[in-house]
Scaffold this motif. Structure first.
Motif, PDB file in Angstrom:
ATOM      1  N   MET A  34      -0.953  -2.641  18.719  1.00 37.91           N
ATOM      2  CA  MET A  34      -1.538  -2.762  17.403  1.00 37.91           C
ATOM      3  C   MET A  34      -2.867  -2.014  17.336  1.00 37.91           C
ATOM      4  O   MET A  34      -3.195  -1.426  16.315  1.00 37.91           O
ATOM      5  CB  MET A  34      -1.715  -4.244  17.079  1.00 37.91           C
ATOM      6  CG  MET A  34      -2.154  -4.511  15.702  1.00 37.91           C
ATOM      7  SD  MET A  34      -0.792  -4.276  14.579  1.00 37.91           S
ATOM      8  CE  MET A  34      -1.255  -5.304  13.271  1.00 37.91           C
ATOM      9  N   THR A  35      -3.602  -2.051  18.410  1.00 36.57           N
ATOM     10  CA  THR A  35      -4.893  -1.379  18.445  1.00 36.57           C
ATOM     11  C   THR A  35      -4.732   0.118  18.230  1.00 36.57           C
ATOM     12  O   THR A  35      -5.549   0.755  17.579  1.00 36.57           O
ATOM     13  CB  THR A  35      -5.594  -1.639  19.790  1.00 36.57           C
ATOM     14  OG1 THR A  35      -5.701  -3.042  19.976  1.00 36.57           O
ATOM     15  CG2 THR A  35      -6.968  -1.018  19.825  1.00 36.57           C
ATOM     16  N   GLU A  36      -3.648   0.689  18.749  1.00 39.63           N
ATOM     17  CA  GLU A  36      -3.409   2.127  18.617  1.00 39.63           C
ATOM     18  C   GLU A  36      -3.239   2.547  17.155  1.00 39.63           C
ATOM     19  O   GLU A  36      -3.570   3.666  16.786  1.00 39.63           O
ATOM     20  CB  GLU A  36      -2.183   2.530  19.414  1.00 39.63           C
ATOM     21  CG  GLU A  36      -2.361   2.417  20.908  1.00 39.63           C
ATOM     22  CD  GLU A  36      -1.084   2.709  21.657  1.00 39.63           C
ATOM     23  OE1 GLU A  36      -0.107   3.167  21.026  1.00 39.63           O
ATOM     24  OE2 GLU A  36      -1.058   2.481  22.868  1.00 39.63           O
ATOM     25  N   LEU A  37      -2.737   1.649  16.324  1.00 40.17           N
ATOM     26  CA  LEU A  37      -2.551   1.972  14.907  1.00 40.17           C
ATOM     27  C   LEU A  37      -3.885   2.182  14.193  1.00 40.17           C
ATOM     28  O   LEU A  37      -3.986   2.987  13.277  1.00 40.17           O
ATOM     29  CB  LEU A  37      -1.763   0.864  14.208  1.00 40.17           C
ATOM     30  CG  LEU A  37      -0.298   0.733  14.571  1.00 40.17           C
ATOM     31  CD1 LEU A  37       0.291  -0.505  13.910  1.00 40.17           C
ATOM     32  CD2 LEU A  37       0.472   1.977  14.156  1.00 40.17           C
ATOM     33  N   PHE A  38      -4.900   1.447  14.598  1.00 42.11           N
ATOM     34  CA  PHE A  38      -6.191   1.500  13.920  1.00 42.11           C
ATOM     35  C   PHE A  38      -7.220   2.350  14.666  1.00 42.11           C
ATOM     36  O   PHE A  38      -8.280   2.646  14.137  1.00 42.11           O
ATOM     37  CB  PHE A  38      -6.730   0.088  13.716  1.00 42.11           C
ATOM     38  CG  PHE A  38      -5.859  -0.732  12.799  1.00 42.11           C
ATOM     39  CD1 PHE A  38      -5.935  -0.552  11.429  1.00 42.11           C
ATOM     40  CD2 PHE A  38      -4.967  -1.640  13.316  1.00 42.11           C
ATOM     41  CE1 PHE A  38      -5.126  -1.287  10.588  1.00 42.11           C
ATOM     42  CE2 PHE A  38      -4.157  -2.385  12.468  1.00 42.11           C
ATOM     43  CZ  PHE A  38      -4.237  -2.204  11.104  1.00 42.11           C
ATOM     44  N   ASP A  39      -6.916   2.727  15.884  1.00 44.35           N
ATOM     45  CA  ASP A  39      -7.835   3.532  16.684  1.00 44.35           C
ATOM     46  C   ASP A  39      -7.357   4.980  16.686  1.00 44.35           C
ATOM     47  O   ASP A  39      -6.888   5.506  17.683  1.00 44.35           O
ATOM     48  CB  ASP A  39      -7.900   2.976  18.108  1.00 44.35           C
ATOM     49  CG  ASP A  39      -9.025   3.604  18.896  1.00 44.35           C
ATOM     50  OD1 ASP A  39      -9.994   4.080  18.271  1.00 44.35           O
ATOM     51  OD2 ASP A  39      -8.928   3.599  20.141  1.00 44.35           O
ATOM     52  N   ARG A  40      -7.487   5.613  15.519  1.00 41.35           N
ATOM     53  CA  ARG A  40      -7.029   6.992  15.354  1.00 41.35           C
ATOM     54  C   ARG A  40      -8.197   7.875  14.974  1.00 41.35           C
ATOM     55  O   ARG A  40      -9.160   7.432  14.363  1.00 41.35           O
ATOM     56  CB  ARG A  40      -5.967   7.069  14.258  1.00 41.35           C
ATOM     57  CG  ARG A  40      -4.684   6.325  14.594  1.00 41.35           C
ATOM     58  CD  ARG A  40      -3.715   6.428  13.462  1.00 41.35           C
ATOM     59  NE  ARG A  40      -3.500   7.812  13.068  1.00 41.35           N
ATOM     60  CZ  ARG A  40      -2.343   8.282  12.622  1.00 41.35           C
ATOM     61  NH1 ARG A  40      -1.326   7.488  12.509  1.00 41.35           N
ATOM     62  NH2 ARG A  40      -2.221   9.533  12.277  1.00 41.35           N
TER      63      ARG A  40
END
Length: 42
Positions: free
Chosen positions: A1-7
């Motif tokens: 989930m963190t990867e979705l917002f850490d762009r």
């Protein structure tokens, strides 16, 4: 989930969403009668 917002392009995505939302017409209020102006003619 963190990867979705850490762009890297999060700001560009946000700007694109904001721009597209501004292009949409607002929904009519459910309480308003959209044909009220026609009553005097009917």
């Amino acid at each position: 989930m963190t990867e979705l917002f850490d762009r890297e392009d999060g700001d560009e995505i946000e700007a694109d969403i904001h721009t597209n939302l501004l292009l949409m017409t607002p929904e009519p209020c459910w309480g308003d009668d959209p044909f009220e102006f026609l009553r005097e003619y009917l």
